[in-house]
Design an enzyme around this catalytic site. Sequence first.
Site, PDB file in Angstrom:
ATOM      1  N   GLU A  41     -10.344 -11.662  49.686  1.00 30.05           N
ATOM      2  CA  GLU A  41      -9.342 -12.728  49.539  1.00 30.05           C
ATOM      3  C   GLU A  41      -8.771 -13.135  50.895  1.00 30.05           C
ATOM      4  O   GLU A  41      -8.546 -14.308  51.145  1.00 30.05           O
ATOM      5  CB  GLU A  41      -8.216 -12.284  48.593  1.00 30.05           C
ATOM      6  N   GLN A  46      -8.671 -20.125  53.757  1.00 29.38           N
ATOM      7  CA  GLN A  46      -9.016 -21.103  54.813  1.00 29.38           C
ATOM      8  C   GLN A  46     -10.450 -21.003  55.329  1.00 29.38           C
ATOM      9  O   GLN A  46     -10.755 -21.551  56.374  1.00 29.38           O
ATOM     10  CB  GLN A  46      -8.061 -21.004  56.022  1.00 29.38           C
ATOM     11  N   THR A  47     -11.314 -20.261  54.663  1.00 35.41           N
ATOM     12  CA  THR A  47     -12.698 -20.151  55.138  1.00 35.41           C
ATOM     13  C   THR A  47     -13.666 -20.329  53.967  1.00 35.41           C
ATOM     14  O   THR A  47     -13.398 -19.851  52.869  1.00 35.41           O
ATOM     15  CB  THR A  47     -12.927 -18.766  55.798  1.00 35.41           C
ATOM     16  N   LEU A  84     -14.487 -16.077  62.371  1.00 36.33           N
ATOM     17  CA  LEU A  84     -13.866 -16.441  61.091  1.00 36.33           C
ATOM     18  C   LEU A  84     -12.607 -17.288  61.298  1.00 36.33           C
ATOM     19  O   LEU A  84     -12.167 -17.982  60.394  1.00 36.33           O
ATOM     20  CB  LEU A  84     -13.475 -15.195  60.291  1.00 36.33           C
ATOM     21  N   GLY A  85     -12.027 -17.194  62.508  1.00 37.17           N
ATOM     22  CA  GLY A  85     -10.830 -17.990  62.804  1.00 37.17           C
ATOM     23  C   GLY A  85      -9.572 -17.407  62.158  1.00 37.17           C
ATOM     24  O   GLY A  85      -9.629 -16.400  61.471  1.00 37.17           O
ATOM     25  N   TYR A 124       0.057 -15.438  46.336  1.00 35.50           N
ATOM     26  CA  TYR A 124      -1.311 -15.731  45.879  1.00 35.50           C
ATOM     27  C   TYR A 124      -2.161 -14.458  45.905  1.00 35.50           C
ATOM     28  O   TYR A 124      -2.806 -14.089  44.924  1.00 35.50           O
ATOM     29  CB  TYR A 124      -1.975 -16.813  46.757  1.00 35.50           C
ATOM     30  N   ASP A 142      -3.251 -21.086  44.353  1.00 36.24           N
ATOM     31  CA  ASP A 142      -3.540 -21.606  45.703  1.00 36.24           C
ATOM     32  C   ASP A 142      -3.740 -23.123  45.592  1.00 36.24           C
ATOM     33  O   ASP A 142      -3.464 -23.720  44.547  1.00 36.24           O
ATOM     34  CB  ASP A 142      -4.775 -20.906  46.292  1.00 36.24           C
ATOM     35  N   CYS A 206     -16.883 -31.494  33.741  1.00 37.15           N
ATOM     36  CA  CYS A 206     -15.732 -30.571  33.689  1.00 37.15           C
ATOM     37  C   CYS A 206     -15.473 -30.086  32.260  1.00 37.15           C
ATOM     38  O   CYS A 206     -15.416 -30.891  31.322  1.00 37.15           O
ATOM     39  CB  CYS A 206     -14.494 -31.268  34.241  1.00 37.15           C
ATOM     40  N   CYS A 212      -7.763 -33.437  30.259  1.00 33.05           N
ATOM     41  CA  CYS A 212      -7.242 -33.750  31.602  1.00 33.05           C
ATOM     42  C   CYS A 212      -6.581 -35.134  31.605  1.00 33.05           C
ATOM     43  O   CYS A 212      -7.253 -36.163  31.514  1.00 33.05           O
ATOM     44  CB  CYS A 212      -8.375 -33.689  32.629  1.00 33.05           C
TER      45      CYS A 212
HETATM   46  N1  ADE Z   1     -11.728 -18.204  46.946  1.00 29.22           N
HETATM   47  C1  ADE Z   1     -10.696 -17.353  46.970  1.00 29.22           C
HETATM   48  N2  ADE Z   1     -10.962 -16.253  46.264  1.00 29.22           N
HETATM   49  C2  ADE Z   1     -12.197 -16.403  45.762  1.00 29.22           C
HETATM   50  C3  ADE Z   1     -13.034 -15.608  44.955  1.00 29.22           C
HETATM   51  N3  ADE Z   1     -12.621 -14.419  44.529  1.00 29.22           N
HETATM   52  N4  ADE Z   1     -14.244 -16.090  44.643  1.00 29.22           N
HETATM   53  C4  ADE Z   1     -14.640 -17.289  45.100  1.00 29.22           C
HETATM   54  N5  ADE Z   1     -13.906 -18.083  45.851  1.00 29.22           N
HETATM   55  C5  ADE Z   1     -12.690 -17.650  46.192  1.00 29.22           C
END
Ligand code: ADE
Length: 361
Positions: A41, A46-47, A84-85, A124, A142, A206, A212
Amino acid sequence: MDSLKECPDSITSSLLSWFYDHRRILPWRTERTPYTTWISEAMLQQTRVTTVLDYYPRFLERFPDPKALADASEDLVLKTWEGLGYYSRARNLMRGAKYVCENFGGEIPSDTDLLITIPGIGPYMAGAIASLAFDKPSPAVDGNCIRIYCRLHALPLIPSDSSTYKEINARVQKDISEDAPGDFNEALMDLGSLICTPKSPKCTACPLKEKCSAFLLGKQEDFPVRKPKKETPVEEHTILKIHIGDKILVRKRPSTGLLAGLYELIDLPGTMTNKQVRMWLKKNFPALSGAKDDIDIRPMGKSRHIFSHLRWEMLGYEIYLPVTDTKKQKDLSTCASRLGEPVPPDEYNDLAFASALRAYR
Ligand code: ADE
């Protein structure tokens, strides 16, 4: 109490049955522990998933549990994180691991109220760990989740407002499956990545399209509400890769602030011309003052790095200082030690470097 959620037509059921057919098979989903959930997590904030796929197994191999991470050297953790930043995530993981060892005997707790006391773990992440690793019905809200719920209920909310988080958290808490809370949260993650994307959502595919409100209004891209963008501040930098004999001059960034604790080349403010660089070198390396000294300055071109809140515009130069004899090498190294540390190539390659400087590395 769960009868409405169990109804086959509910958001909860529709989302879960879609997830069981379409979920992504990812390494952190196959062998899950509280620690692997925490690491994945942190990496996934952010990646992109595709980037994390490379880093996740390597990180766990080097630091297989909180104790190994707590005892590791910061340089090795940053090196493993390199590329990874957002390096504060790696530093926070280390702080968090130390905290878990000191306060919870190395075992990650299951309660969100305790999880949230761990440095680097916010609401989160606490919700994600509690639900994915401990099967607790805790929302993990998130940006993806906010987007989905804003569209689902046509809520004209701004994601970054703190009231938005509270509103969506309460709605997810009502919908989350008691039987499979982790799957429910991951279903939202996959829906947000695969279907309910920020731009051009694939609404026809979806599982929630009939429920929705934004889709039924034909306004799915109007939710959530976009905040007017502020101009990103720009900084200009001149980057010098200085060779002194077979060594390269590097320095470590301060332990706090942007790119804290990472190594960098000499970084001067503003955009300097070749002539200005030569003057700067003469001033900072008095040992160069001999009449015949010829400094080899080679332009390395421009490069740009975009941080979340800032843009760097860089101009690089590769510089070979004239080392005519061992005395000269010693004098130049003495000057250099006021600016940083000259390191041999193998050591240079092992340093955790700011990826903003990748173009000049
Ligand atoms: N982004 C954040 N958590 C994730 C997860 N467990 N699986 C896939 N994308 C994610």
